[in-house]
Design an enzyme around this catalytic site. Structure first.
Site, PDB file in Angstrom:
ATOM      1  CD  GLU A  85       1.087   6.639  -4.027  1.00  0.00           C
ATOM      2  OE1 GLU A  85       2.306   6.627  -3.803  1.00  0.00           O
ATOM      3  OE2 GLU A  85       0.576   6.264  -5.098  1.00  0.00           O
ATOM      4  CE  LYS A 278       5.934   5.981  -5.930  1.00  0.00           C
ATOM      5  NZ  LYS A 278       4.539   6.111  -5.546  1.00  0.00           N
ATOM      6  CG  ASP A 294      17.362   0.084   6.773  1.00  0.00           C
ATOM      7  OD1 ASP A 294      16.862   0.923   5.999  1.00  0.00           O
ATOM      8  OD2 ASP A 294      18.558   0.096   7.110  1.00  0.00           O
ATOM      9  CG  HIS A 391      -4.004   7.899  -7.975  1.00  0.00           C
ATOM     10  ND1 HIS A 391      -3.136   6.939  -7.516  1.00  0.00           N
ATOM     11  CD2 HIS A 391      -3.485   9.091  -7.629  1.00  0.00           C
ATOM     12  CE1 HIS A 391      -2.132   7.542  -6.918  1.00  0.00           C
ATOM     13  NE2 HIS A 391      -2.317   8.845  -6.979  1.00  0.00           N
TER      14      HIS A 391
END
Ligand code: MEV
Length: 437
Positions: A85, A278, A294, A391
């Site tokens: 991202e 998130k 992991d 962004h």
């Protein structure tokens, strides 16, 4: 295409690619060209990567970036991050810089205990199950001694073993609940091997026990838990309100007030909490992936922890007290710095070296810092300019690629959109205009 492929895993890599091209691409070799372009020229390195998984046909690249200038417990750290991202590493770096000038990040390990369960069913009396457990316990512990030995030498190993009655949740359900300290290992193999041995001994002892009034207890399964509420690191930042300064035209006091409200909203509102968390995972996963850990285990454990009181909530907390702004979090992070991919993947090994070959506790701290930093950066934008300005500025590179701009056009478009939020249609329109001239 509708015919199952037999023995696929036994085919060579080239044969697998050929099968794919025939079965899914009508023989069009563009697909195999893409696949082979990502093969590494270094044969040995490619073999290493092929071996990480089954049926590997090529490599899938992730950007591996650096977020420097993190002051963590008074030490400067450069954090390696693997993430696709576009704005995440930039946001981490921005938060690092902000807190570098305001005392940095403080961390504390709260505990490092993991657990696993042997899940059992028994439909007789609870008192019989308890009597059996008392009868078997010494042999259960004895049977795992050799598995436990090397972990014990490192200061870890099995910490406790108890029989838990879960029959109120599910008829006949019991478990052997075991807790572990696994030091610098994530410990999944050690825990699972120990649990499976406990299950074997449990079955053996059950055949010797005479006190069951119904069928002997049945072992359903033995597995570690990725829920790790006892493997937790605390991370915080704090500064006086007047140290915050003006942020994007917003005063320090207003910024702290709105920021705290934004965290309060994510604490009470699940729709917001999921997006809020998130953003935290953008930072946490990037370090977890870069260091070969992991990330699915971490994701599952973190989200379960976020709902530990029955409602999904923000993982971070913020407050203003006595003119001081404090932002903090507790993150459950079961990470390893030895064994697994961490010791095999050349880039994970490199990430470890960048971090000074940390212990698992130190890696928990750095990862937690990156999570808190990411949340700080996101809220910093959300309560001031909004998220899109920054962004989309980072995303413009991808957008320019997608609209087919050449290098000169890309430079011109970046210049033209310096002070504007770019959209696909606006970029296309400007590009068309440029091409018509
Ligand atoms: C985007 O990947 C993450 C954010 O949505 C997080 C947030 O809203 O806090 C920006």
């Amino acid at each position: 295409m509708n015919v199952p492929v037999i023995g696929f895993s036994k085919l060579s890599k080239t044969e697998k690619v050929n099968w794919l091209v025939t079965a899914y691409f009508n023989g069009d070799t563009t697909a195999s060209d893409i696949i082979t372009r990502y093969w590494n020229d270094d044969k040995k390195l490619q073999e290493l990567h092929d071996g990480f998984s089954e049926n590997t046909i090529t490599n899938y690249y992730f950007p591996f970036g650096l977020a420097p200038n993190f002051l963590i417990d008074d030490k400067l750290v450069t954090i390696p991050m693997a993430i696709e991202e576009s704005s995440v590493v930039a946001a981490a770096s921005k938060a690092a810089k902000f807190w570098l000038e305001r005392g940095g990040f403080k961390t504390q390990i709260k505990s490092t205990i993991k657990s696993g369960q042997v899940h059992l069913m028994y439909h007789g009396l609870n008192s019989e199950m308890e009597a059996f457990y008392a009868f078997a316990k010494a042999d259960l512990l004895q049977s795992i001694q050799s598995i436990n030995a090397s972990m014990k030498k490192r200061g870890g190993g099995l910490q406790s073993l108890e029989l838990v009655n879960k029959t109120e949740n599910l008829d006949g359900y019991y478990q052997l609940h075991a807790t572990f300290e696994t030091k610098d290992a994530m410990g999944a193999n050690f825990i699972n091997t120990t649990l499976e041995q406990l299950a074997t001994t449990f079955r053996e002892k059950a055949t010797e026990f005479k006190g069951f009034s119904s069928d002997a207890p049945e072992v359903i399964m033995s597995i570690l838990s990725n829920y790790v509420p006892q493997c937790v690191v605390n991370v915080s930042v704090s500064c006086k309100i007047d140290e915050i300064g003006t942020i994007n035209g917003v005063s320090g006091a207003d910024f702290a007030r709105k920021f705290t409200r934004a965290v309060d909203i994510a604490t009470v509102e699940p729709y917001r909490a999921v997006t809020h968390n998130k953003g935290i995972m953008n930072g946490i996963d990037a370090v977890v992936i870069a260091t070969g850990n992991d990330f699915r285990a971490v994701e599952a454990g973190v989200h379960a922890y976020a709902s530990r009181d029955g409602q999904y909530r923000s993982l971070t907390r913020a407050r203003v007290e006595n003119d001081t702004f404090t932002f903090e979090a507790d993150f459950p992070l079961a990470l390893g710095t030895v064994g697994g991919l961490t010791s095999l993947h050349p880039l994970s090994k490199l990430a470890m070296r960048i971090l000074g070959n940390p212990s698992a506790e130190d890696l928990m701290k750095v990862t937690a810092v990156c999570g808190l930093a990411q949340n700080f950066a996101a809220l910093h934008s959300l309560v001031t300019t909004g998220i899109q300005a920054g962004h989309m500025k980072m995303h413009i590179v991808n957008m320019l690629e997608q609209i087919g701009a050449n290098d000169a056009e890309k430079a011109q478009l970046k210049q033209a959109f310096q002070d504007k939020t770019p959209s696909f249609s606006a970029l296309r329109e400007t590009l068309d205009g440029m091409r018509k001239k």
